[in-house]
Design a protein around this motif. Structure first.
Motif, PDB file in Angstrom:
ATOM      1  N   TYR A  65       0.876  -1.165   0.000  1.00  8.21           N
ATOM      2  CA  TYR A  65       0.000   0.000   0.000  1.00  8.21           C
ATOM      3  C   TYR A  65       0.915   1.217   0.000  1.00  8.21           C
ATOM      4  O   TYR A  65       1.713   1.408   0.920  1.00  8.21           O
ATOM      5  CB  TYR A  65      -0.904   0.020   1.231  1.00  8.21           C
ATOM      6  N   LEU A  66       0.800   2.003  -1.073  1.00  6.62           N
ATOM      7  CA  LEU A  66       1.662   3.172  -1.243  1.00  6.62           C
ATOM      8  C   LEU A  66       0.842   4.420  -0.928  1.00  6.62           C
ATOM      9  O   LEU A  66      -0.252   4.596  -1.484  1.00  6.62           O
ATOM     10  CB  LEU A  66       2.155   3.181  -2.698  1.00  6.62           C
ATOM     11  N   ALA A  67       1.358   5.264  -0.027  1.00  4.78           N
ATOM     12  CA  ALA A  67       0.645   6.481   0.374  1.00  4.78           C
ATOM     13  C   ALA A  67       1.468   7.688  -0.072  1.00  4.78           C
ATOM     14  O   ALA A  67       2.555   7.927   0.450  1.00  4.78           O
ATOM     15  CB  ALA A  67       0.453   6.496   1.893  1.00  4.78           C
ATOM     16  N   ILE A  68       0.944   8.422  -1.053  1.00  7.15           N
ATOM     17  CA  ILE A  68       1.696   9.552  -1.624  1.00  7.15           C
ATOM     18  C   ILE A  68       0.993  10.860  -1.268  1.00  7.15           C
ATOM     19  O   ILE A  68      -0.216  10.993  -1.475  1.00  7.15           O
ATOM     20  CB  ILE A  68       1.757   9.448  -3.166  1.00  7.15           C
ATOM     21  N   ALA A  69       1.763  11.825  -0.760  1.00  5.30           N
ATOM     22  CA  ALA A  69       1.212  13.166  -0.526  1.00  5.30           C
ATOM     23  C   ALA A  69       1.847  14.134  -1.512  1.00  5.30           C
ATOM     24  O   ALA A  69       3.067  14.155  -1.673  1.00  5.30           O
ATOM     25  CB  ALA A  69       1.507  13.626   0.904  1.00  5.30           C
TER      26      ALA A  69
END
Ligand SMILES: Cc1cc2nc3c(=O)[nH]c(=O)nc-3n(C[C@H](O)[C@H](O)[C@H](O)COP(=O)(O)O)c2cc1C
Length: 196
Positions: free
Chosen positions: A139-143
């Protein structure tokens, strides 16, 4: 349901002001609330920087492990710990800020420590590459500060390519918190992770 281990990586130095950390933490919390995981390994890369690859380390990476001397073995300590973390995990939650259209330099340096010939991938007799740490879900969380056209977003493609080619068969699910630099921005993490 069998319980699993998640490796949670934080790569923004903005601590509790970080939106990527907020989003990756919301993902970990959701996995917890659904009783899918029972163990979290958290690594904040801003607290202990991954080393950059230099000539000696690259030399040690490609040497037959049986012929490593003591100094080379010591050089590989961080890389070995990264391989262990990933091996121990069933799921990886990777948080990253978008910096200049790419992932954070810390996450890239961590990936450079993970990927290693003979350890995370090998070649078979027909020179087909085979990942060795298979079946991980990412699960990749990009801001990102802006709302980006998708052709300016290179992070998920990069993570997908590198894990599938050099680590093992891997599913990558990307979640984005976008527009964080806009005036009055409020993150709704629960809405972003609704489809998880
Ligand atoms: C050095 C630097 C480069 C950045 N580059 C981009 C960029 O290319 N595109 C973008 O949309 N936002 C960019 N931003 C804004 C960040 O992506 C935004 O502040 C995001 O919330 C950072 O993640 P964090 O909150 O987890 O630290 C940049 C910010 C910094 C400090």
């Amino acid at each position: 349901m069998a319980k699993k281990t998640v490796l949670h990586l934080i790569s923004s130095a903005r601590e509790n002001a970080s939106y990527s950390k907020g989003l990756s933490s919301a993902i970990v919390e959701k996995l917890h609330s659904r009783h899918e995981i029972d163990r979290v390994i958290e690594r904040d890369l801003t607290k202990e920087f991954p080393p950059f690859l230099d000539g000696n380390l690259i030399g040690a990476f490609y040497k037959d492990p049986r012929s490593l001397n003591e100094a080379e073995r010591r050089l590989l300590t961080y890389a070995d710990s990264v391989v262990k973390d990933v091996s121990d995990a069933d799921l990886l939650v990777l948080g990253t800020p978008m910096h200049n259209f790419g992932m954070s330099a810390l996450l890239k340096a961590w990936i450079d420590q993970l990927v290693r010939f003979g350890v995370t991938y090998v070649y078979d007799e027909n020179w087909n590459r085979k990942g060795q740490l298979n079946g991980k879900k990412i699960y990749l969380a990009i801001a990102s500060g802006g709302n980006l056209p998708k052709d300016c977003e290179f992070i998920s493609g990069h993570v997908n390519a590198v894990f599938n080619a050099y680590v093992g068969t891997t599913e990558v699910h990307t979640f984005r918190v976008e527009g964080t630099a806009m005036p009055g921005f409020q993150a709704d993490y629960q809405k972003i992770v609704e489809e998880l």
